[in-house]
Design an enzyme around this catalytic site. Structure first.
Site, PDB file in Angstrom:
ATOM      1  N   GLY A  17     105.909 -53.469 103.138  1.00  0.00           N
ATOM      2  CA  GLY A  17     104.918 -54.040 104.039  1.00  0.00           C
ATOM      3  C   GLY A  17     104.950 -55.552 104.118  1.00  0.00           C
ATOM      4  N   ILE A  18     103.762 -56.149 104.121  1.00  0.00           N
ATOM      5  CA  ILE A  18     103.635 -57.598 104.258  1.00  0.00           C
ATOM      6  C   ILE A  18     104.331 -58.339 103.115  1.00  0.00           C
ATOM      7  CG2 ILE A  18     101.955 -59.500 104.168  1.00  0.00           C
ATOM      8  CD1 ILE A  18     100.029 -57.631 105.741  1.00  0.00           C
ATOM      9  N   ASP A  60     101.314 -54.971  87.227  1.00  0.00           N
ATOM     10  CA  ASP A  60     100.048 -54.406  87.682  1.00  0.00           C
ATOM     11  C   ASP A  60      99.067 -55.566  87.688  1.00  0.00           C
ATOM     12  OD1 ASP A  60      97.531 -53.268  87.997  1.00  0.00           O
ATOM     13  OD2 ASP A  60      97.918 -51.593  86.639  1.00  0.00           O
ATOM     14  N   ASN A  87      99.273 -60.829  97.266  1.00  0.00           N
ATOM     15  CA  ASN A  87      99.314 -59.866  98.361  1.00  0.00           C
ATOM     16  C   ASN A  87      98.917 -58.449  97.960  1.00  0.00           C
ATOM     17  OD1 ASN A  87     100.406 -58.712 101.037  1.00  0.00           O
ATOM     18  ND2 ASN A  87     101.707 -57.724  99.513  1.00  0.00           N
ATOM     19  N   TYR A 158      86.527 -51.749  99.873  1.00  0.00           N
ATOM     20  CA  TYR A 158      87.623 -52.565 100.398  1.00  0.00           C
ATOM     21  C   TYR A 158      87.078 -53.824 101.059  1.00  0.00           C
ATOM     22  CZ  TYR A 158      91.820 -53.829 103.048  1.00  0.00           C
ATOM     23  OH  TYR A 158      92.896 -54.502 103.564  1.00  0.00           O
ATOM     24  N   LYS A 162      87.637 -57.718  99.738  1.00  0.00           N
ATOM     25  CA  LYS A 162      88.344 -58.693 100.574  1.00  0.00           C
ATOM     26  C   LYS A 162      87.435 -59.870 100.946  1.00  0.00           C
ATOM     27  CE  LYS A 162      92.429 -56.833 100.788  1.00  0.00           C
ATOM     28  NZ  LYS A 162      93.614 -57.539 100.235  1.00  0.00           N
ATOM     29  N   ILE A 193      97.763 -54.650 111.262  1.00  0.00           N
ATOM     30  CA  ILE A 193      99.188 -54.925 111.063  1.00  0.00           C
ATOM     31  C   ILE A 193      99.871 -53.605 110.717  1.00  0.00           C
ATOM     32  CG2 ILE A 193     100.896 -56.234 109.777  1.00  0.00           C
ATOM     33  CD1 ILE A 193      99.020 -57.996 111.438  1.00  0.00           C
ATOM     34  N   THR A 195     101.799 -51.565 108.883  1.00  0.00           N
ATOM     35  CA  THR A 195     102.428 -51.475 107.565  1.00  0.00           C
ATOM     36  C   THR A 195     102.342 -50.030 107.066  1.00  0.00           C
ATOM     37  OG1 THR A 195     100.383 -51.887 106.337  1.00  0.00           O
ATOM     38  CG2 THR A 195     101.656 -53.831 107.060  1.00  0.00           C
ATOM     39  N   PRO A 196     103.032 -49.703 105.954  1.00  0.00           N
ATOM     40  CA  PRO A 196     102.951 -48.348 105.409  1.00  0.00           C
ATOM     41  C   PRO A 196     101.527 -47.905 105.061  1.00  0.00           C
ATOM     42  CG  PRO A 196     104.839 -49.472 104.485  1.00  0.00           C
ATOM     43  CD  PRO A 196     104.082 -50.498 105.280  1.00  0.00           C
TER      44      PRO A 196
END
Length: 267
Positions: A17-18, A60, A87, A158, A162, A193, A195-196
């Protein structure tokens, strides 16, 4: 392609991904990239694909002992680093039990999301500062999200994590300035975006194309973004070109946050 020539930069969650796109772009621009992830097979493959400009380490981000070990290696091999892209992150939908709405949230799932998304960034900043404070010009880029700017009813952990990344970025920026460290710290807020992370929601084949088109309808630019759209923003913020930029939040979202339901009319 020498915007990062001579710089050593750590990127977390860089196996896909990113993070993967950012690692490749940074290496193309002259950087030595330290790729980290928990998916060793994918991470090692990304490093191999990039070549001599990349090294892979298992990390991790929620485990301080992992940061301590990586820092010791980096000090021994490089003395210091010049940049860090925090990220690594999870939605929690696939990594925990859930549910994730405010009324019924599963507390262990809430904690798991925050350990990765928030604790991981806080630890990254902690050890990143220690590894960069003697640098003449250094930069931390924290990947937050559009969800760090607005509420998400079905993904409150989430969104909360963030949003905290957004604010912690500003604290780090001010702290480094106060201490006289030549370390800038900024956040990037991607939205939609491709991404996976989206794969399970989009499906495959014709259904996937239809789902992507449906998402695009609610985006002013009428398309989903690509990982490189975020990688180029990170490139600017990591490079010396942004020497007077710290504490900002940069939205990469096709105009979503410019206004509610702001898609252009077809008439």
């Amino acid at each position: 392609m020498t915007r990062l020539l001579g710089k050593t930069i750590v990127i977390t969650g860089a196996a896909r991904g990113i993070g993967q796109a950012t690692a490749a772009l940074f290496a193309q621009n002259g950087a030595t990239v330290i790729i980290t992830d928990i998916n060793d097979e994918l991470g090692q493959q990304v490093a191999a694909d990039i070549g001599d400009k990349a090294k892979y380490f298992h990390l991790d981000v929620a485990q301080e002992a992992h940061w301590e070990k990586l820092s010791a290696i980096l000090i021994e091999e490089y003395g210091q680093i010049d940049g860090l892209v925090n990220n690594a992150g999870i939605t929690g939908f696939f990594e925990s039990e859930g549910p994730h709405d405010p009324e019924n949230l599963h507390l262990d799932s809430w904690h798991k999301v925050h350990r990765t998304n928030l604790d991981g960034v806080a630890l990254g900043c902690k050890y990143g500062i220690q590894l960069m404070k003697s640098a003449l010009s250094a930069s931390i880029v924290n990947i937050s999200s559009r969800s760090g700017m607005v509420g998400i009813p079905g993904a409150c952990a989430y969104a909360s994590s963030k949003a905290a990344v957004r604010n912690h970025t500003k604290s780090v920026a001010l702290y480094c300035a106060e201490q006289g460290y030549a370390i800038r710290c900024n956040s990037i807020h991607p939205g939609a975006i491709l991404t996976p992370m989206w794969d399970a929601m989009l499906g495959e084949g014709v259904a996937r194309e239809q789902a992507i088109n449906q998402v695009a309808k609610d985006i002013p630019l009428q398309k989903m973004g690509e990982p490189n759209d975020v990688a180029y923003a990170a490139l600017y913020l990591i490079s010396n070109e942004s020497n007077y930029v710290t504490g900002i939040e940069l939205n990469i979202d096709g105009g979503i946050l410019a206004g509610s339901s702001a898609t252009p009319s077809k008439n």
